[in-house]
Motif scaffolding. Structure first.
Motif, mmCIF file in Angstrom:
data_model
loop_
_atom_site.group_PDB
_atom_site.id
_atom_site.type_symbol
_atom_site.label_atom_id
_atom_site.label_comp_id
_atom_site.label_asym_id
_atom_site.label_seq_id
_atom_site.Cartn_x
_atom_site.Cartn_y
_atom_site.Cartn_z
ATOM 1 N N LYS A 25 0.920 -1.216 0.025
ATOM 2 C CA LYS A 25 -0.080 -0.107 0.174
ATOM 3 C C LYS A 25 0.805 1.317 0.027
ATOM 4 O O LYS A 25 1.825 1.182 0.738
ATOM 5 C CB LYS A 25 -0.694 -0.056 1.143
ATOM 6 C CG LYS A 25 -1.535 1.406 1.594
ATOM 7 C CD LYS A 25 -2.424 1.116 2.714
ATOM 8 C CE LYS A 25 -3.033 2.541 3.254
ATOM 9 N NZ LYS A 25 -3.683 2.606 4.611
ATOM 10 N N GLU A 27 0.334 5.580 0.107
ATOM 11 C CA GLU A 27 -0.517 6.920 0.147
ATOM 12 C C GLU A 27 0.287 7.945 -0.375
ATOM 13 O O GLU A 27 1.405 8.031 -0.315
ATOM 14 C CB GLU A 27 -0.818 6.895 1.724
ATOM 15 C CG GLU A 27 -1.772 6.091 2.291
ATOM 16 C CD GLU A 27 -2.231 6.001 3.614
ATOM 17 O OE1 GLU A 27 -3.277 5.897 3.961
ATOM 18 O OE2 GLU A 27 -1.468 6.486 4.479
ATOM 19 N N SER A 43 -4.868 6.529 -1.000
ATOM 20 C CA SER A 43 -4.262 5.106 -1.174
ATOM 21 C C SER A 43 -4.425 4.500 -2.418
ATOM 22 O O SER A 43 -5.170 4.560 -3.217
ATOM 23 C CB SER A 43 -4.623 4.415 -0.058
ATOM 24 O OG SER A 43 -6.074 3.955 -0.134
ATOM 25 N N TRP A 45 -3.169 0.603 -3.535
ATOM 26 C CA TRP A 45 -3.008 -0.864 -3.374
ATOM 27 C C TRP A 45 -2.470 -1.755 -4.377
ATOM 28 O O TRP A 45 -2.893 -1.609 -5.633
ATOM 29 C CB TRP A 45 -4.325 -1.547 -2.750
ATOM 30 C CG TRP A 45 -4.822 -0.690 -1.331
ATOM 31 C CD1 TRP A 45 -5.443 0.362 -1.272
ATOM 32 C CD2 TRP A 45 -4.517 -1.401 -0.042
ATOM 33 N NE1 TRP A 45 -5.682 0.480 0.029
ATOM 34 C CE2 TRP A 45 -5.089 -0.436 0.464
ATOM 35 C CE3 TRP A 45 -3.757 -2.646 0.392
ATOM 36 C CZ2 TRP A 45 -5.126 -0.608 2.285
ATOM 37 C CZ3 TRP A 45 -3.889 -2.745 1.862
ATOM 38 C CH2 TRP A 45 -4.540 -1.876 2.644
ATOM 39 N N SER A 69 -16.827 3.787 3.046
ATOM 40 C CA SER A 69 -16.514 3.763 4.721
ATOM 41 C C SER A 69 -16.929 2.713 5.122
ATOM 42 O O SER A 69 -17.814 1.908 4.580
ATOM 43 C CB SER A 69 -17.462 5.167 5.190
ATOM 44 O OG SER A 69 -17.231 6.231 4.786
ATOM 45 N N TYR A 77 -14.593 4.326 9.394
ATOM 46 C CA TYR A 77 -13.414 4.666 8.745
ATOM 47 C C TYR A 77 -13.706 4.937 7.390
ATOM 48 O O TYR A 77 -14.195 4.035 6.772
ATOM 49 C CB TYR A 77 -12.390 3.465 9.205
ATOM 50 C CG TYR A 77 -12.225 3.484 10.490
ATOM 51 C CD1 TYR A 77 -11.096 4.316 11.292
ATOM 52 C CD2 TYR A 77 -12.835 2.490 11.298
ATOM 53 C CE1 TYR A 77 -10.901 3.868 12.534
ATOM 54 C CE2 TYR A 77 -12.593 2.309 12.813
ATOM 55 C CZ TYR A 77 -11.609 3.295 13.397
ATOM 56 O OH TYR A 77 -11.215 2.774 14.664
ATOM 57 N N THR A 78 -13.226 5.927 6.781
ATOM 58 C CA THR A 78 -13.196 6.326 5.371
ATOM 59 C C THR A 78 -11.953 6.078 4.499
ATOM 60 O O THR A 78 -10.817 6.606 5.096
ATOM 61 C CB THR A 78 -13.775 7.777 5.290
ATOM 62 O OG1 THR A 78 -14.858 7.970 5.770
ATOM 63 C CG2 THR A 78 -14.067 8.209 3.739
ATOM 64 N N ASP A 79 -12.100 5.337 3.615
ATOM 65 C CA ASP A 79 -10.976 5.115 2.692
ATOM 66 C C ASP A 79 -11.224 5.850 1.188
ATOM 67 O O ASP A 79 -12.367 5.465 0.767
ATOM 68 C CB ASP A 79 -10.641 3.692 2.679
ATOM 69 C CG ASP A 79 -9.421 3.233 2.035
ATOM 70 O OD1 ASP A 79 -8.422 4.040 1.872
ATOM 71 O OD2 ASP A 79 -9.275 2.045 1.364
ATOM 72 N N ARG A 81 -9.623 5.460 -2.359
ATOM 73 C CA ARG A 81 -8.640 4.385 -3.082
ATOM 74 C C ARG A 81 -8.691 5.142 -4.352
ATOM 75 O O ARG A 81 -9.581 5.113 -5.187
ATOM 76 C CB ARG A 81 -9.219 2.962 -3.100
ATOM 77 C CG ARG A 81 -8.925 2.616 -1.656
ATOM 78 C CD ARG A 81 -9.182 1.103 -1.779
ATOM 79 N NE ARG A 81 -9.200 0.372 -0.604
ATOM 80 C CZ ARG A 81 -9.015 -0.910 -0.344
ATOM 81 N NH1 ARG A 81 -9.044 -1.752 -1.325
ATOM 82 N NH2 ARG A 81 -8.929 -1.563 0.778
#
Length: 121
Positions: A25, A27, A43, A45, A69, A77-79, A81
């Motif tokens: 990963k 960011e 982020s 991946w 989320s 938690y919010t991601d 990508r």
């Protein structure tokens, strides 16, 4: 969804092993170019991490993202990508290109030796 902005910082790659095997990963931070600029941590991946390698900090980029989320132990938690990163060209885009001036007949002198209809033949 797409976000455009300046690549501010590439953070260090993170690696590990999970139940599905090894993972990687990375960011990065971009700053939007709006009246009130915002910094966003995005982020990457897996194999997508390599798309960031040739892009230099300070470059203008366009990033296609998914926002999701998840809930864990009563907290959310919010991601953000990225699934595609494209460097933006330094030239003007069609939306920014200046429009040509309107045609003006007075800039060109009349043809000589023609008839009254203004045609050269």
């Amino acid at each position: 969804m797409e976000i455009q902005g300046k690549l501010i910082k590439k953070l260090d790659q993170q690696t590990g092993h999970g139940k599905n095997g090894a993972w990687v990963k990375q960011e990065f931070i971009i700053e939007t170019q709006e009246q009130y600029p915002r910094k966003i941590c995005i982020s990457l991946w897996g194999d997508k991490v390599r798309e960031l390698d040739p892009i230099q900090e300070g470059s203008q980029i366009k990033v296609a993202i998914n926002i999701e989320s998840r809930e864990f132990n009563g907290r959310w938690y919010t991601d953000v990508r990225a699934w595609r990163i494209e460097p933006m060209s330094k030239g003007a885009t069609p939306e920014q290109a200046p429009e040509p001036p309107p045609f003006n007949d007075n800039l060109y002198p009349p043809m000589e030796g023609g008839s009254d209809d203004g045609l050269p033949f």
